[in-house]
Design a protein around this motif. Structure first.
Motif, PDB file in Angstrom:
ATOM      1  N   THR A  54      -4.389   5.820   0.014  1.00  0.00           N
ATOM      2  CA  THR A  54      -5.817   5.998   0.311  1.00  0.00           C
ATOM      3  C   THR A  54      -6.682   4.947  -0.390  1.00  0.00           C
ATOM      4  N   LEU A  55      -6.092   4.172  -1.300  1.00  0.00           N
ATOM      5  CA  LEU A  55      -6.899   3.207  -2.041  1.00  0.00           C
ATOM      6  C   LEU A  55      -6.288   1.803  -1.965  1.00  0.00           C
ATOM      7  N   LEU A  56      -7.117   0.799  -2.269  1.00  0.00           N
ATOM      8  CA  LEU A  56      -6.691  -0.602  -2.289  1.00  0.00           C
ATOM      9  C   LEU A  56      -5.991  -0.976  -0.986  1.00  0.00           C
ATOM     10  N   GLU A  57      -4.735  -1.417  -1.051  1.00  0.00           N
ATOM     11  CA  GLU A  57      -4.019  -1.817   0.172  1.00  0.00           C
ATOM     12  C   GLU A  57      -3.944  -0.670   1.177  1.00  0.00           C
ATOM     13  N   GLY A  58      -3.761   0.549   0.680  1.00  0.00           N
ATOM     14  CA  GLY A  58      -3.685   1.706   1.565  1.00  0.00           C
ATOM     15  C   GLY A  58      -4.964   1.915   2.349  1.00  0.00           C
ATOM     16  N   LYS A  59      -6.101   1.674   1.699  1.00  0.00           N
ATOM     17  CA  LYS A  59      -7.406   1.843   2.355  1.00  0.00           C
ATOM     18  C   LYS A  59      -7.644   0.755   3.397  1.00  0.00           C
ATOM     19  N   TYR A  60      -7.324  -0.485   3.043  1.00  0.00           N
ATOM     20  CA  TYR A  60      -7.644  -1.617   3.929  1.00  0.00           C
ATOM     21  C   TYR A  60      -6.567  -1.898   4.968  1.00  0.00           C
ATOM     22  N   ARG A  61      -5.379  -1.344   4.775  1.00  0.00           N
ATOM     23  CA  ARG A  61      -4.305  -1.548   5.754  1.00  0.00           C
ATOM     24  C   ARG A  61      -3.693  -0.185   6.112  1.00  0.00           C
ATOM     25  N   PRO A  62      -4.449   0.667   6.796  1.00  0.00           N
ATOM     26  CA  PRO A  62      -3.946   2.016   7.098  1.00  0.00           C
ATOM     27  C   PRO A  62      -2.626   1.963   7.848  1.00  0.00           C
ATOM     28  N   GLY A  63      -1.678   2.777   7.387  1.00  0.00           N
ATOM     29  CA  GLY A  63      -0.356   2.818   8.015  1.00  0.00           C
ATOM     30  C   GLY A  63       0.626   1.803   7.463  1.00  0.00           C
ATOM     31  N   HIS A  64       0.118   0.817   6.718  1.00  0.00           N
ATOM     32  CA  HIS A  64       0.982  -0.249   6.197  1.00  0.00           C
ATOM     33  C   HIS A  64       2.108   0.296   5.331  1.00  0.00           C
ATOM     34  N   PHE A  65       1.758   1.185   4.399  1.00  0.00           N
ATOM     35  CA  PHE A  65       2.775   1.675   3.471  1.00  0.00           C
ATOM     36  C   PHE A  65       3.751   2.645   4.142  1.00  0.00           C
ATOM     37  N   GLN A  66       3.311   3.325   5.210  1.00  0.00           N
ATOM     38  CA  GLN A  66       4.277   4.109   5.990  1.00  0.00           C
ATOM     39  C   GLN A  66       5.337   3.169   6.572  1.00  0.00           C
ATOM     40  N   GLY A  67       4.882   2.004   7.089  1.00  0.00           N
ATOM     41  CA  GLY A  67       5.821   1.014   7.628  1.00  0.00           C
ATOM     42  C   GLY A  67       6.764   0.480   6.567  1.00  0.00           C
ATOM     43  N   VAL A  68       6.218   0.233   5.358  1.00  0.00           N
ATOM     44  CA  VAL A  68       7.055  -0.230   4.239  1.00  0.00           C
ATOM     45  C   VAL A  68       8.140   0.801   3.947  1.00  0.00           C
TER      46      VAL A  68
END
Length: 284
Positions: A116-130
């Motif tokens: 929800t913050l930093l990379e998570g906020k600006y790249r929604p779904g990115h960390f799910q892909g990671v």
């Protein structure tokens, strides 16, 4: 160096090495290798008997289709570099090997506030892909130790969370960021910078250094942040964030005065130069 394109023969090879009581180290990459990646290979070689590197540009972690399409592909040079570094195994899977049922309706991971913050906020779904790709890679490689770079600070925290969720015995080793002589953090995306933008890109390092110095002098955080943001915008950057966070949790560590916050801190920056997004961080 042995190259595997399929998980099954790779798993057989890994099991043979483990049966011979050999420790396995793993360095996951998306290719376009630089000295930062090679430093991870070298660290793995020091700490384990067999070093496995993977090269796979994972489509599910890109928010922007054009960013995925433009991601540098230097596979022939990458193979030469890995062989020169003494890497034992290269895993080079296809999308079909990694996602045999396609990339729609994939599993979701409970990452809590981290997405929800930093990379998570600006790249929604990115960390799910990671997590989707790392779960598959970790299951396929079954390494004793996983080596990742500190430049992707939040990603390392996400992968640590994933290892907990998987109840994986693999240990995560976070290695220091490698920098060019002028301070720019080594990154595959640097290949996409024009010569002029490559010079401007060093501003991120200058900002992080400024933040560290002024935080340690007890300067008021909003003043530091405003200075750093002005440096970036004056150099032509479009800023996503300039933040100071708890180094262990990534929660904001910006008490009224920077010195009031007693825990370890990390300064983090993400910003665009034209269409190239660069990230970096520095422990304060």
């Amino acid at each position: 160096m042995i190259i595997f394109k399929y998980a099954e023969p790779l798993a057989r090879y890994i099991q043979q090495q483990k049966a011979a009581d050999k420790q396995v180290g793993f360095v996951p990459t998306m290719g376009a290798l630089h000295n930062g990646h090679i430093a991870l290979i070298e660290r793995s070689k020091k700490e384990t008997s067999i070093t496995v590197c993977s090269i796979f540009v994972n489509p599910t972690q890109f928010n922007n289709a054009s960013d995925y399409q433009l991601y540098p592909n230097t596979i022939e040079q990458d193979i030469v570099r890995l062989e020169a570094a003494g890497c034992d195994v290269l895993f080079l899977p296809s999308i079909a090997e990694m996602y045999p049922n396609g990339t729609n309706n994939l599993e979701k991971y409970d990452l809590g506030y981290l997405e929800t913050l930093l990379e998570g906020k600006y790249r929604p779904g990115h960390f799910q892909g990671v997590c989707q790709v790392m779960n598959r890679l970790l299951t396929m490689v079954q390494a004793h130790k996983l080596f990742m770079g500190q430049k992707d600070y939040q990603q390392c925290m996400v992968v640590s969370r994933l290892l907990q969720l998987m109840q994986s015995p693999t240990g995560l080793i976070t290695c220091p960021t490698l920098r060019e002589p002028d301070g720019l953090a080594m990154s595959s995306r640097n290949l996409r910078l024009s010569p002029e933008d490559r010079q401007k890109a060093t501003t991120i390092y200058k900002c992080l250094t400024l933040i560290k110095q002024e935080c340690n002098q007890g300067v008021f955080w909003p003043v530091i942040k405003e200075k750093a943001e002005k440096l970036l915008t004056d150099a032509g950057f479009r800023i996503d964030y300039v933040e100071l966070a708890d180094a262990n949790t990534l929660q904001p560590a910006t008490a009224t005065m920077a010195t009031i916050y007693q825990g370890p801190r990390v300064a983090l920056i993400a910003a665009f130069l034209h269409d190239v997004r660069l990230i970096d961080n520095m422990l304060v």
